[in-house]
Write a protein that holds these residues in place. Structure first.
Motif, PDB file in Angstrom:
ATOM      1  N   ASP A 198       0.867  -1.181   0.000  1.00  0.00           N
ATOM      2  CA  ASP A 198       0.000   0.000   0.000  1.00  0.00           C
ATOM      3  C   ASP A 198       0.905   1.233   0.000  1.00  0.00           C
ATOM      4  OD1 ASP A 198      -1.998   1.879   0.336  1.00  0.00           O
ATOM      5  OD2 ASP A 198      -2.356   1.388   2.453  1.00  0.00           O
ATOM      6  N   GLU A 199       0.680   2.161  -0.922  1.00  0.00           N
ATOM      7  CA  GLU A 199       1.547   3.329  -1.043  1.00  0.00           C
ATOM      8  C   GLU A 199       1.450   4.265   0.160  1.00  0.00           C
ATOM      9  OE1 GLU A 199       1.054   5.339  -4.772  1.00  0.00           O
ATOM     10  OE2 GLU A 199       1.785   3.622  -5.903  1.00  0.00           O
ATOM     11  N   SER A 200       0.442   4.131   0.963  1.00  0.00           N
ATOM     12  CA  SER A 200       0.310   5.001   2.133  1.00  0.00           C
ATOM     13  C   SER A 200       0.985   4.410   3.371  1.00  0.00           C
ATOM     14  CB  SER A 200      -1.160   5.266   2.421  1.00  0.00           C
ATOM     15  OG  SER A 200      -1.819   4.052   2.733  1.00  0.00           O
ATOM     16  N   SER A 201       1.570   3.202   3.248  1.00  0.00           N
ATOM     17  CA  SER A 201       2.205   2.582   4.418  1.00  0.00           C
ATOM     18  C   SER A 201       3.523   3.282   4.736  1.00  0.00           C
ATOM     19  CB  SER A 201       2.424   1.085   4.190  1.00  0.00           C
ATOM     20  OG  SER A 201       3.437   0.890   3.246  1.00  0.00           O
ATOM     21  N   THR A 202       3.918   3.147   5.972  1.00  0.00           N
ATOM     22  CA  THR A 202       5.154   3.794   6.431  1.00  0.00           C
ATOM     23  C   THR A 202       6.335   2.855   6.260  1.00  0.00           C
ATOM     24  OG1 THR A 202       4.794   2.990   8.659  1.00  0.00           O
ATOM     25  CG2 THR A 202       3.922   5.181   8.124  1.00  0.00           C
ATOM     26  N   GLY A 203       7.521   3.401   6.479  1.00  0.00           N
ATOM     27  CA  GLY A 203       8.735   2.599   6.403  1.00  0.00           C
ATOM     28  C   GLY A 203       9.167   2.381   4.974  1.00  0.00           C
ATOM     29  N   GLY A 204       9.997   1.424   4.763  1.00  0.00           N
ATOM     30  CA  GLY A 204      10.457   1.105   3.424  1.00  0.00           C
ATOM     31  C   GLY A 204      11.770   1.776   3.089  1.00  0.00           C
ATOM     32  N   ARG A 205      12.021   1.864   1.799  1.00  0.00           N
ATOM     33  CA  ARG A 205      13.297   2.368   1.319  1.00  0.00           C
ATOM     34  C   ARG A 205      13.140   2.809  -0.123  1.00  0.00           C
ATOM     35  NH1 ARG A 205      17.552   1.208  -1.757  1.00  0.00           N
ATOM     36  NH2 ARG A 205      19.653   1.200  -0.994  1.00  0.00           N
ATOM     37  N   ALA A 206      13.951   3.788  -0.541  1.00  0.00           N
ATOM     38  CA  ALA A 206      13.936   4.240  -1.933  1.00  0.00           C
ATOM     39  C   ALA A 206      14.974   3.464  -2.729  1.00  0.00           C
ATOM     40  CB  ALA A 206      14.234   5.736  -1.992  1.00  0.00           C
ATOM     41  N   PHE A 207      14.610   3.048  -3.934  1.00  0.00           N
ATOM     42  CA  PHE A 207      15.520   2.351  -4.843  1.00  0.00           C
ATOM     43  C   PHE A 207      15.665   3.178  -6.112  1.00  0.00           C
ATOM     44  CE2 PHE A 207      13.997  -1.173  -2.256  1.00  0.00           C
ATOM     45  CZ  PHE A 207      15.152  -1.905  -2.046  1.00  0.00           C
ATOM     46  N   SER A 208      16.850   3.098  -6.734  1.00  0.00           N
ATOM     47  CA  SER A 208      17.107   3.828  -7.980  1.00  0.00           C
ATOM     48  C   SER A 208      16.966   2.900  -9.175  1.00  0.00           C
ATOM     49  CB  SER A 208      18.523   4.395  -7.969  1.00  0.00           C
ATOM     50  OG  SER A 208      18.697   5.266  -6.881  1.00  0.00           O
ATOM     51  N   LYS A 209      16.716   3.503 -10.322  1.00  0.00           N
ATOM     52  CA  LYS A 209      16.629   2.746 -11.575  1.00  0.00           C
ATOM     53  C   LYS A 209      17.948   1.991 -11.781  1.00  0.00           C
ATOM     54  CE  LYS A 209      16.221   3.318 -16.547  1.00  0.00           C
ATOM     55  NZ  LYS A 209      16.013   4.242 -17.655  1.00  0.00           N
ATOM     56  N   GLY A 210      17.842   0.739 -12.188  1.00  0.00           N
ATOM     57  CA  GLY A 210      19.023  -0.081 -12.443  1.00  0.00           C
ATOM     58  C   GLY A 210      19.456  -0.933 -11.263  1.00  0.00           C
ATOM     59  N   GLU A 211      18.927  -0.646 -10.067  1.00  0.00           N
ATOM     60  CA  GLU A 211      19.258  -1.478  -8.905  1.00  0.00           C
ATOM     61  C   GLU A 211      18.567  -2.826  -9.037  1.00  0.00           C
ATOM     62  OE1 GLU A 211      19.680  -0.041  -4.750  1.00  0.00           O
ATOM     63  OE2 GLU A 211      18.804   1.803  -5.567  1.00  0.00           O
ATOM     64  N   SER A 212      19.179  -3.830  -8.444  1.00  0.00           N
ATOM     65  CA  SER A 212      18.597  -5.172  -8.478  1.00  0.00           C
ATOM     66  C   SER A 212      17.906  -5.456  -7.153  1.00  0.00           C
ATOM     67  CB  SER A 212      19.683  -6.212  -8.722  1.00  0.00           C
ATOM     68  OG  SER A 212      20.235  -6.031  -9.994  1.00  0.00           O
ATOM     69  N   VAL A 213      16.779  -6.130  -7.228  1.00  0.00           N
ATOM     70  CA  VAL A 213      16.033  -6.522  -6.032  1.00  0.00           C
ATOM     71  C   VAL A 213      15.725  -8.011  -6.133  1.00  0.00           C
ATOM     72  CG1 VAL A 213      15.035  -4.256  -5.566  1.00  0.00           C
ATOM     73  CG2 VAL A 213      13.833  -5.831  -7.069  1.00  0.00           C
ATOM     74  N   TYR A 214      15.562  -8.636  -4.993  1.00  0.00           N
ATOM     75  CA  TYR A 214      15.259 -10.065  -4.940  1.00  0.00           C
ATOM     76  C   TYR A 214      13.754 -10.224  -4.734  1.00  0.00           C
ATOM     77  CZ  TYR A 214      15.723 -14.997  -3.769  1.00  0.00           C
ATOM     78  OH  TYR A 214      15.618 -16.362  -3.758  1.00  0.00           O
ATOM     79  N   VAL A 215      13.074 -10.604  -5.799  1.00  0.00           N
ATOM     80  CA  VAL A 215      11.617 -10.740  -5.775  1.00  0.00           C
ATOM     81  C   VAL A 215      11.256 -12.146  -5.325  1.00  0.00           C
ATOM     82  CG1 VAL A 215       9.510 -10.654  -7.156  1.00  0.00           C
ATOM     83  CG2 VAL A 215      11.376  -9.052  -7.627  1.00  0.00           C
ATOM     84  N   VAL A 216      10.441 -12.225  -4.247  1.00  0.00           N
ATOM     85  CA  VAL A 216      10.054 -13.531  -3.706  1.00  0.00           C
ATOM     86  C   VAL A 216       8.587 -13.862  -3.955  1.00  0.00           C
ATOM     87  CG1 VAL A 216      11.861 -13.593  -1.962  1.00  0.00           C
ATOM     88  CG2 VAL A 216       9.670 -12.557  -1.408  1.00  0.00           C
TER      89      VAL A 216
END
Length: 178
Positions: free
Chosen positions: A57-75
């Motif tokens: 949910d975009e209104s949730s708190t916390g998280g982190r900003a990622f930049s274009k080109g970064e890799s993430v581990y999708v589960v």
């Protein structure tokens, strides 16, 4: 004379018992900690700058900003959100932040990598099997060499003892003949 022979026999038996190595393989189970979590998923590259959230949910708190080109581990994926695993926590990013072509390419690369890993594991297993067999052959060879050394030593000692006995008997016979 009998004491000498008995002492020699005891020495030879002790020599044989201590010199022959006993080889045994322990069949003990190995246990691993059950504390570790395992995830299956794939690494994907972000096609745009995005923010990860604690809940889908975009209104949730916390998280982190990622930049274009970064890799993430999708589960996983739920209702237009990818669930990612990042630094020990589960976060959510919008599906739109990853190009579907990139996802398909990542999937193909992951499949190719999995096949390469499987081939490498089979090759490693073959190498390990050969190394184990060679180690057992070498150990058996050393054991056999030790046994033969003992057998030869026993034969030498027995021949010396027999020679001494024959020599003593012949001296007794000479004394008796005189």
């Amino acid at each position: 004379m009998r004491r000498v022979l008995l002492s020699l026999a005891v020495c030879i038996i002790c020599l044989v018992l201590n010199a022959v190595p006993v080889m045994a393989a322990a069949d003990e189970g190995v246990s691993f900690s059950q504390d570790m979590q395992s995830f299956s998923g794939q690494v994907m590259t972000l096609s745009q700058d995005t923010r990860a959230y604690a809940t889908p949910d975009e209104s949730s708190t916390g998280g982190r900003a990622f930049s274009k080109g970064e890799s993430v581990y999708v589960v996983g994926e739920t209702d237009g959100w990818y669930q990612i695993f990042y630094k020990g926590e589960n976060l959510y990013i919008p599906v739109s932040s990853i190009n579907s072509e990139d996802a398909e390419e990542a999937q193909a690369q992951a499949q190719a990598l999995a096949e390469d890993v499987e081939v490498e594991l089979k090759n490693a297993e073959k190498r390990d099997t050969v190394e184990i067999e060679n180690a057992w052959r070498e150990a058996r060879s050393r054991r056999n060499a030790t046994i033969w050394r003992i057998v030869i030593g026993v034969l030498v000692v027995v021949s010396i003892v027999v020679s001494v006995i024959v020599g003593l008997k012949s001296k007794e016979v000479e004394k008796d003949n005189k």
